[in-house]
Design an enzyme around this catalytic site. Structure first.
Site, PDB file in Angstrom:
ATOM      1  N   ALA A  65      35.739  45.434  37.544  1.00 12.63           N
ATOM      2  CA  ALA A  65      36.388  44.708  36.457  1.00 12.63           C
ATOM      3  C   ALA A  65      37.886  44.938  36.588  1.00 12.63           C
ATOM      4  CB  ALA A  65      35.875  45.243  35.127  1.00 12.63           C
ATOM      5  N   GLY A 111      32.082  46.725  38.467  1.00  7.60           N
ATOM      6  CA  GLY A 111      31.667  45.352  38.226  1.00  7.60           C
ATOM      7  C   GLY A 111      31.423  44.589  39.522  1.00  7.60           C
ATOM      8  N   GLU A 136      28.046  45.430  40.470  1.00 10.38           N
ATOM      9  CA  GLU A 136      27.137  44.822  39.493  1.00 10.38           C
ATOM     10  C   GLU A 136      26.932  43.330  39.811  1.00 10.38           C
ATOM     11  OE1 GLU A 136      29.453  46.488  36.194  1.00 10.38           O
ATOM     12  OE2 GLU A 136      27.573  47.258  35.405  1.00 10.38           O
ATOM     13  N   GLU A 185      32.478  54.047  37.434  1.00  7.11           N
ATOM     14  CA  GLU A 185      33.041  53.888  36.078  1.00  7.11           C
ATOM     15  C   GLU A 185      33.291  55.216  35.369  1.00  7.11           C
ATOM     16  OE1 GLU A 185      30.867  51.878  37.421  1.00  7.11           O
ATOM     17  OE2 GLU A 185      31.129  49.817  36.739  1.00  7.11           O
TER      18      GLU A 185
HETATM   19  C1  3H9 Z   1      34.367  48.311  35.913  1.00  5.74           C
HETATM   20  O1  3H9 Z   1      34.156  47.655  36.886  1.00  5.74           O
HETATM   21  C2  3H9 Z   1      33.638  48.145  34.629  1.00  5.74           C
HETATM   22  C3  3H9 Z   1      32.394  47.308  34.741  1.00  5.74           C
HETATM   23  O2  3H9 Z   1      31.264  48.092  34.988  1.00  5.74           O
HETATM   24  C4  3H9 Z   1      32.077  46.628  33.450  1.00  5.74           C
HETATM   25  C5  3H9 Z   1      32.958  45.567  32.974  1.00  5.74           C
HETATM   26  C6  3H9 Z   1      32.410  44.806  31.825  1.00  5.74           C
HETATM   27  N1  3H9 Z   1      41.540  46.638  38.311  1.00  5.74           N
HETATM   28  O3  3H9 Z   1      43.765  52.009  45.061  1.00  5.74           O
HETATM   29  P1  3H9 Z   1      44.737  51.094  45.726  1.00  5.74           P
HETATM   30  C7  3H9 Z   1      44.981  47.925  41.874  1.00  5.74           C
HETATM   31  S1  3H9 Z   1      35.589  49.508  35.928  1.00  5.74           S
HETATM   32  C8  3H9 Z   1      42.833  46.354  38.394  1.00  5.74           C
HETATM   33  O4  3H9 Z   1      46.082  51.625  46.064  1.00  5.74           O
HETATM   34  P2  3H9 Z   1      43.217  51.073  48.174  1.00  5.74           P
HETATM   35  C9  3H9 Z   1      45.741  49.243  41.895  1.00  5.74           C
HETATM   36  O5  3H9 Z   1      46.231  49.577  40.629  1.00  5.74           O
HETATM   37  C10 3H9 Z   1      36.305  49.411  37.524  1.00  5.74           C
HETATM   38  N2  3H9 Z   1      43.634  46.782  39.385  1.00  5.74           N
HETATM   39  O6  3H9 Z   1      44.104  50.412  47.023  1.00  5.74           O
HETATM   40  C11 3H9 Z   1      46.821  48.922  42.904  1.00  5.74           C
HETATM   41  O7  3H9 Z   1      47.790  48.145  42.233  1.00  5.74           O
HETATM   42  P3  3H9 Z   1      49.338  48.228  42.645  1.00  5.74           P
HETATM   43  C12 3H9 Z   1      35.471  50.076  38.531  1.00  5.74           C
HETATM   44  C13 3H9 Z   1      43.073  47.530  40.339  1.00  5.74           C
HETATM   45  O8  3H9 Z   1      43.076  50.040  49.214  1.00  5.74           O
HETATM   46  C14 3H9 Z   1      46.121  48.009  43.906  1.00  5.74           C
HETATM   47  O9  3H9 Z   1      44.967  47.492  43.219  1.00  5.74           O
HETATM   48  N3  3H9 Z   1      36.144  50.075  39.805  1.00  5.74           N
HETATM   49  C15 3H9 Z   1      41.730  47.877  40.320  1.00  5.74           C
HETATM   50  O10 3H9 Z   1      43.724  52.421  48.515  1.00  5.74           O
HETATM   51  C16 3H9 Z   1      45.664  48.726  45.148  1.00  5.74           C
HETATM   52  O11 3H9 Z   1      44.863  49.842  44.768  1.00  5.74           O
HETATM   53  C17 3H9 Z   1      36.939  51.068  40.218  1.00  5.74           C
HETATM   54  O12 3H9 Z   1      37.095  52.069  39.555  1.00  5.74           O
HETATM   55  C18 3H9 Z   1      40.931  47.396  39.247  1.00  5.74           C
HETATM   56  N4  3H9 Z   1      39.614  47.658  39.155  1.00  5.74           N
HETATM   57  O13 3H9 Z   1      41.795  51.297  47.494  1.00  5.74           O
HETATM   58  C19 3H9 Z   1      37.612  50.898  41.559  1.00  5.74           C
HETATM   59  N5  3H9 Z   1      41.449  48.644  41.408  1.00  5.74           N
HETATM   60  O14 3H9 Z   1      49.344  47.817  44.087  1.00  5.74           O
HETATM   61  C20 3H9 Z   1      39.048  51.268  41.490  1.00  5.74           C
HETATM   62  C21 3H9 Z   1      42.612  48.751  42.087  1.00  5.74           C
HETATM   63  O15 3H9 Z   1      49.993  47.276  41.724  1.00  5.74           O
HETATM   64  N6  3H9 Z   1      39.765  50.968  42.696  1.00  5.74           N
HETATM   65  N7  3H9 Z   1      43.587  48.080  41.440  1.00  5.74           N
HETATM   66  O16 3H9 Z   1      49.689  49.671  42.428  1.00  5.74           O
HETATM   67  C22 3H9 Z   1      39.697  51.731  43.806  1.00  5.74           C
HETATM   68  O17 3H9 Z   1      38.938  52.670  43.885  1.00  5.74           O
HETATM   69  C23 3H9 Z   1      40.600  51.363  44.957  1.00  5.74           C
HETATM   70  O18 3H9 Z   1      41.592  50.506  44.451  1.00  5.74           O
HETATM   71  C24 3H9 Z   1      39.911  50.666  46.158  1.00  5.74           C
HETATM   72  C25 3H9 Z   1      41.003  50.202  47.155  1.00  5.74           C
HETATM   73  C26 3H9 Z   1      38.977  51.664  46.842  1.00  5.74           C
HETATM   74  C27 3H9 Z   1      39.130  49.460  45.719  1.00  5.74           C
END
Ligand code: 3H9
Length: 688
Positions: free
Chosen positions: A61, A100, A103, A123
């Site tokens: 999400a 998400g 999901e 999450e």
């Molecule tokens: C969820 O999904 C809830 C659902 O179950 C229910 C909903 C109803 N959203 O980490 P990076 C941005 S909760 C917005 O350096 P990498 C991050 O801020 C979510 N932005 O890249 C950064 O921005 P900026 C569950 C996001 O390649 C840029 O992307 N998911 C999100 O080293 C690059 O990020 C997670 O917890 C997001 N969800 O790693 C996954 N994610 O460039 C969280 C990232 O402006 N994300 N950004 O600073 C990660 O673990 C890593 O970003 C990922 C890539 C492994 C995907």
């Protein structure tokens, strides 16, 4: 347009393109919904492949939307729409399918992935539970045991393992889109599996829920989300699909607005922003393709290991052959330990070690890109190292000192090309601890500073810029922590009560247990140096313990007693007598846990505010990152500044004034006081 549709014969390919990580913003959800409608109505389409552009499949999400009211189409509805589509959908995963994103993949009838991909429901790391059916569909796919493990720990699973657990249906070698289309075509020739909503949850034995609840509660400490996520999986096992979905959604919405979730989101964004400080925007770092470390003691070996993990060729320089051998052996024991604990294979350890050269010859550093000095904390020894480096290294090689207390300006005095010099304060063990304080001198060039940040990225560390003062950001606040802990002892608290209160607050260890682990002699050494500078450090009881050579666990006793070969701290009569002696005539009072915590944490915040206003830290979030990643401040409290902001500045000022009136803390500093009275922030940019 974030979602496009193309056709490959009877297979439609739906592609999401929403950089940077294809998060499920409202626009993406709406476009996917529309795509499902369009494709259901298209008789020529028999199956759908869902794939993403860019570095990853859907990473979840959109966390930026969490502070706002949810807008339709809601994610659970979208997942259900895909799951009940007239044609089967195949999720084609590269990068990470997280939260998400996974999901949505669980709503698809099939999941295929490239070998380097991973899937998971992280999450809980954001203080929430999956909110779009993850806890309900996952146990239907792989059973409650693995589902419970995945949602409570939040750790992603790599594609090969995901395949063996049945989380995905196939690993695709080569081109993902082509592989997914081929997979879809082949699947159409066979009977389709039931969508997950129509499957049951395999039974577990009678003791399963009790056992796993105890294990998760132990791991979670005081974080709410893991046990709430477990409750969702249990509901999925014990109720029907719709009831379990409603329970999960309710839990998700409750946690989303919680203070723990807000703190964890704050840290999530702070960690990512830390790698790109705005003041260094556009500054090119120097290229680092080789490095050297001077000194192979505990710190030097840890830094060497971190550099090896980043696959850099490294040279270790020591003063004689015996010291070289000792340094290399320190490094070998780090990797042996990692192999023993199953963290890396013995082949990987051997490969990393093969990239290290030990020498006594500074001449070998003539072509190296980066040198990190990690010798004894003695100004003369360090200056001698830099005068040698200054003579042999390239003019554009970055020269760094790993010092925790000495003034980098003094260390660098007189070196050639001082613009290439910078302080890099690693934390022990340096290959494990995430924090890297980067300390420029007045002459450090922006490119050198930017190289420090680039190095942190290479080493997978969290960099924070710190200005020069005694202890930089982290140790300067640590001094206050320790002084307050001793003040409490003089006012009637015991070491056990103080440690227990700080653990209840969320620290992994109390301040006295931590000193016993690290050794009281290091701080004693620093106090001697401070006295030599004309300062009067406050550690009346620690001084008495050091005079008795009670240096902590290593000497069999410190703040606590230790039985031989046992690290369990036991209350010490000797320490109690010393406290009573030093506190003679001072007012004693009863202490409960919240007051103990306030008497330590609020003065830490007060010091942090001074640090901010002296520009030793540029941003309040930097202080949060330092305390979380270097000193065990509970992540789910967001760091001291976020905690202060959430608690309310006026209340903190009032509490500090009360402590100050009893001589238990310094009064709130001027900046803090005026920020609180103006109901202002203390420079804390906390996302909602
Ligand atoms: C969820 O999904 C809830 C659902 O179950 C229910 C909903 C109803 N959203 O980490 P990076 C941005 S909760 C917005 O350096 P990498 C991050 O801020 C979510 N932005 O890249 C950064 O921005 P900026 C569950 C996001 O390649 C840029 O992307 N998911 C999100 O080293 C690059 O990020 C997670 O917890 C997001 N969800 O790693 C996954 N994610 O460039 C969280 C990232 O402006 N994300 N950004 O600073 C990660 O673990 C890593 O970003 C990922 C890539 C492994 C995907």
């Amino acid at each position: 347009m974030t979602v496009t549709i193309e056709h490959s014969g009877e297979i439609a390919v739906v592609t999401i393109d929403n950089p940077p990580v294809n998060a499920l913003s409202q626009a993406v959800r709406q476009d996917l919904w529309n795509a499902a409608e369009t494709l259901d109505a298209d008789f020529a389409v028999r199956a759908v492949v869902l794939i993403c552009e860019g570095r990853t499949f859907i990473a979840g999400a959109d966390v930026n939307e969490f502070g706002k009211p949810p807008t339709p189409p809601h994610l659970p509805d979208l997942v259900a729409r895909i799951e009940t589509a007239a044609k089967p959908w195949v999720a084609a995963i590269h990068g990470s399918a997280l939260g998400g994103g996974f999901e949505v993949a669980l709503g698809c009838r099939f999941r295929v992935a490239v070998p380097s991909a991973s899937v998971g429901l992280p999450e809980v790391r954001l203080g929430i539970v999956p909110g779009a059916g993850g806890t309900v569909r996952l146990p239907r796919l792989v059973g409650p045991a693995l589902a419970a493990e995945m949602v409570t720990a939040g750790t992603p699973v790599a594609a090969p393992k995901a395949r063996s657990h049945g989380l995905i249906d196939a690993v695709v070698e080569g081109d993902l889109e082509k592989g997914a289309i081929d997979f879809a075509r082949a699947a159409l020739d066979q009977s389709l599996p039931l969508p997950l909503r129509q499957r049951g949850v395999p039974a577990v034995d009678a003791t399963f829920w009790e056992t796993i609840t105890t294990a998760v509660a132990g791991r979670a400490k005081r974080e709410d989300a893991p046990l709430r996520a477990l409750a969702c999986v249990r509901k999925a096992a014990e109720a029907d699909f719709e009831a379990a979905m409603a329970f999960e959604r309710q839990t998700f919405l409750e946690l989303r607005g919680s203070s723990q979730a807000s703190a964890l989101r704050h840290v999530f964004f702070a960690e990512r922003a830390a790698l790109r400080p705005p003041e260094l925007g556009g500054v090119e770092p120097r290229r680092i393709s080789s490095a050297a470390v001077i000194g192979g003691g505990t710190m030097g070996a840890g830094i060497l290991a971190a550099l090896c993990d980043a696959r850099l060729p490294v040279t270790l320089v020591e003063r004689d052959e015996v010291a070289v051998e000792r340094g290399l052996s320190n490094l070998r024991s780090i990797f042996d330990g990692l192999v023993k604990r199953g963290k890396i294979s013995s082949e990987a350890a051997a490969e990393r070690l093969s990239a290290v050269t030990g020498t006594t010859d500074y001449g070998l550093l003539a072509r190296v890109d980066l040198v990190i000095e990690a010798v004894f904390e003695d100004i003369d020894v360090k200056r001698d190292v830099f005068s040698r480096l200054s003579a042999v290294c390239r003019a554009d090689a970055v020269l760094a000192t790993n010092t925790s207390y000495l003034d980098p300006e003094e260390i660098a005095a007189g070196i050639k090309y001082p613009e290439r010099f910078v302080g890099l304060h690693f934390f022990s063990p340096a290959h494990v601890m995430k924090l890297l304080e980067i300390v420029p001198t007045a002459q450090t060039a922006p490119a050198t500073l930017a190289t420090g940040f680039a190095l942190a990225r290479m080493l997978n560390k969290i960099p924070v810029r710190a200005g020069i003062c005694d202890g930089f950001i982290g140790n300067r606040i640590l001094k206050i922590t320790r002084a307050q802990a001793e003040r409490l002892l003089l006012a009637g608290a015991t070491p056990q009560a103080v440690d227990a209160a700080m653990r209840t607050f969320g620290f992994p260890m109390g301040p006295f247990e931590a000193q016993d682990l690290g050794g009281l002699d290091i701080a004693a050494f620093q106090r001697r140096a401070a006295r030599a500078r004309g300062e009067t450090p406050f550690a009346p009881i620690a001084e008495r313990l050091c005079a008795l050579e009670r240096f902590g666990q290593k000497s069999g006793g410190g703040w606590y007693d230790y039985a031989r070969g046992d690290r369990t701290p036991k209350p010490s009569k000797i320490v109690a007598d010393i406290i009573a002696d030093v506190a003679k005539g001072m007012p004693q009072r009863p202490w409960d846990e919240p007051s103990i915590v306030d008497c330590i944490v609020l003065p830490m915040v007060n010091e942090a505010v001074k640090i901010l206003h002296e520009k030793v830290a540029l941003r309040a979030v930097d202080i949060d990152l330092v305390k979380i990643h270097g000193y065990g401040f509970p992540r789910w409290r967001g760091g001291p500044m976020h905690y202060a902001q959430q608690r309310g500045l006026a209340e903190i000022v009032a509490q500090l004034e009360r402590f100050a009136a009893h001589g238990l803390a310094d009064p709130p500093c001027h900046h803090f006081d005026s920020a609180a009275r103006g109901s202002d922030t203390i420079g804390i940019d906390v996302p909602a």
